[in-house]
Design a protein around this motif. Structure first.
Motif, short mmCIF file in Angstrom:
data_model
loop_
_atom_site.label_atom_id
_atom_site.label_comp_id
_atom_site.label_asym_id
_atom_site.label_seq_id
_atom_site.Cartn_x
_atom_site.Cartn_y
_atom_site.Cartn_z
N SER A 169 44.90 39.54 34.50
CA SER A 169 46.22 39.66 33.90
C SER A 169 47.20 38.80 34.69
O SER A 169 47.45 39.05 35.86
CB SER A 169 46.68 41.12 33.92
N ARG A 170 47.75 37.80 34.03
CA ARG A 170 48.72 36.92 34.70
C ARG A 170 50.07 37.61 34.87
O ARG A 170 50.76 37.40 35.84
CB ARG A 170 48.91 35.65 33.89
N ARG A 171 50.42 38.47 33.94
CA ARG A 171 51.73 39.12 33.99
C ARG A 171 51.77 40.25 35.01
O ARG A 171 52.74 40.40 35.76
CB ARG A 171 52.07 39.66 32.60
N LEU A 172 50.72 41.06 35.06
CA LEU A 172 50.71 42.21 35.95
C LEU A 172 49.97 41.96 37.27
O LEU A 172 49.93 42.84 38.12
CB LEU A 172 50.09 43.42 35.24
N HIS A 173 49.37 40.79 37.41
CA HIS A 173 48.70 40.37 38.66
C HIS A 173 47.57 41.30 39.07
O HIS A 173 47.56 41.84 40.18
CB HIS A 173 49.71 40.24 39.80
N TYR A 174 46.61 41.49 38.17
CA TYR A 174 45.41 42.22 38.53
C TYR A 174 44.20 41.60 37.85
O TYR A 174 44.35 40.83 36.89
CB TYR A 174 45.52 43.71 38.18
N ALA A 175 43.03 41.92 38.36
CA ALA A 175 41.78 41.46 37.77
C ALA A 175 40.82 42.63 37.66
O ALA A 175 40.80 43.51 38.52
CB ALA A 175 41.15 40.36 38.63
N VAL A 176 40.04 42.65 36.58
CA VAL A 176 39.01 43.66 36.40
C VAL A 176 37.70 43.02 36.82
O VAL A 176 37.28 42.02 36.24
CB VAL A 176 38.93 44.15 34.94
N VAL A 177 37.08 43.58 37.85
CA VAL A 177 35.87 43.00 38.43
C VAL A 177 34.76 44.05 38.40
O VAL A 177 34.98 45.19 38.81
CB VAL A 177 36.11 42.54 39.88
N TYR A 178 33.59 43.65 37.91
CA TYR A 178 32.42 44.52 37.94
C TYR A 178 31.49 44.04 39.03
O TYR A 178 31.16 42.85 39.10
CB TYR A 178 31.69 44.50 36.58
N VAL A 179 31.07 44.96 39.90
CA VAL A 179 30.17 44.63 41.01
C VAL A 179 28.91 45.48 40.89
O VAL A 179 28.92 46.54 40.27
CB VAL A 179 30.84 44.85 42.38
N ASP A 180 27.82 45.02 41.51
CA ASP A 180 26.58 45.78 41.53
C ASP A 180 26.78 47.08 42.29
O ASP A 180 27.39 47.10 43.35
CB ASP A 180 25.46 44.97 42.18
N ALA A 181 26.25 48.16 41.76
CA ALA A 181 26.44 49.47 42.37
C ALA A 181 25.76 49.57 43.74
O ALA A 181 26.27 50.22 44.64
CB ALA A 181 25.91 50.56 41.45
N GLU A 224 35.01 35.57 41.32
CA GLU A 224 33.74 35.50 40.61
C GLU A 224 32.55 35.46 41.55
O GLU A 224 31.45 35.84 41.15
CB GLU A 224 33.72 34.29 39.68
N LYS A 225 32.73 35.03 42.77
CA LYS A 225 31.59 35.01 43.69
C LYS A 225 31.27 36.40 44.24
O LYS A 225 30.23 36.59 44.84
CB LYS A 225 31.81 34.02 44.82
N TYR A 226 32.14 37.38 43.99
CA TYR A 226 31.90 38.75 44.43
C TYR A 226 31.37 39.65 43.33
O TYR A 226 30.84 40.71 43.59
CB TYR A 226 33.18 39.36 45.00
N GLY A 227 31.57 39.25 42.09
CA GLY A 227 31.10 40.05 40.96
C GLY A 227 31.50 39.39 39.65
O GLY A 227 31.98 38.26 39.63
N ASN A 228 31.33 40.11 38.58
CA ASN A 228 31.66 39.60 37.25
C ASN A 228 33.13 39.89 36.95
O ASN A 228 33.52 41.05 36.83
CB ASN A 228 30.75 40.27 36.22
#
Length: 88
Positions: A32-44, A23-27
């Motif tokens: 996903s706990r099962r597939l071990h990934y996160a969707v992160v939105y960052v400033d362009a 969260e300190k790098y973007g929104n």
């Protein structure tokens, strides 16, 4: 100053608990706990710098660019609505 444009990225992680600190790098939109990934939105405008910092984290395996912004979401209405024919 916050940018209006955001870029989505899929961050594959080895530790889901540590993914909360993204969260300190973007929104962080989703983790996903099962597939071990996160969707992160960052400033362009700070995307390259942020991705370099994310790649240095020990629990980050891989980062992929999200193609959701390139998908077509508006469809022309070329045929009539057939739902009324199938209703009871």
């Amino acid at each position: 100053m916050l940018s209006d444009q955001r870029k989505g990225h899929i961050v594959w992680v080895s530790d889901v608990k540590a993914a909360r600190s993204l969260e300190k790098y973007g929104n962080v939109h989703f983790i996903s706990r099962r597939l071990h990934y996160a969707v992160v939105y960052v400033d362009a405008d700070r995307e390259e710098e942020t991705l370099r910092n994310l790649q240095r984290l020990p629990y980050v395996k891989k980062i992929e660019r999200s193609l959701r912004s390139e998908l077509k979401t508006e469809y022309p209405k070329e045929s009539e609505d057939k739902t009324r024919f199938y209703s009871m």
